[in-house]
Motif scaffolding. Structure first.
Motif: not given
Length: 197
Positions: A137-141, A146-151, A160-169, A171-176
């Protein structure tokens, strides 16, 4: 040995397959939900999804009929077992809600090269979210990789999402996802240490 008839069965002889209803909580047929640990949740689901079946299984008459066939000792044991199961289920639910209340989601902006960033999201699995689905969903939005990796600690997984989308993520979590309290989401900025000249 009996000989098999070569004639095909008629429409009156062929019975349609029996439709089996499975519980939306424990995935057992509703008649067997009492043997799982989530009877209360199963009963609530059944009352909403199939009220007629709920009345047949959990009405006062059905309970009285099933208890009347037991001996007095067996009835007492059945009542004690039911109370124990209910207490265990409530305790497990309380522990789970405490765990969710205490757990945090970390949205971390990490600098890779001069002006390149990735955003790492960890802690989503504590809220019962499917990481692969959320990563997709992050990749599409955000139209990015965007991928799932070991921490880093190797103890769990993160997205892990490419780019600086921390604020967008954030907001998205709070909305959805209303089940995630705003106080449980934390934004972190991780800068690379510059080498001393």
């Amino acid at each position: 040995m009996a000989e098999a008839s070569s004639e095909a069965p008629t429409a009156a002889e062929v019975r349609p397959p029996k439709q089996v209803i499975y519980c939306g909580v424990c995935t057992l047929p509703p008649e067997y939900c009492e043997y799982g640990g989530t009877l209360k949740k199963c009963e609530e689901w059944l009352s909403k999804a199939h009220p007629d079946l709920h009345d047949r299984l959990y009405s006062a008459d059905a309970t009285a009929n099933s208890l009347s066939t037991l001996s007095v000792d067996a009835q007492k044991r059945a009542e004690k077992d039911a109370q124990k199961k209910a207490a265990k289920a409530e305790a497990a639910e309380a522990r789970e809600s405490e765990k969710r209340a205490a757990s945090k989601i970390y949205i971390k902006r990490v600098e890779r090269n001069k002006r390149k960033f990735v955003t790492e999201v960890s802690g989503l699995e504590q809220f019962g979210l499917d990481l692969k689905k959320i990563a997709k969903e992050f990749g599409k939005k955000f139209a990015t990789g965007s991928s799932v990796t070991k921490n880093a600690g190797g103890t769990g997984e993160e997205i892990t999402v490419q780019g600086d989308v921390s604020d967008d993520i954030y907001d998205w979590l709070l909305e959805n996802h209303e089940e995630i309290p705003e106080d449980n989401i934390e934004l972190i900025e991780d800068k690379k240490k510059k080498a001393a000249a």
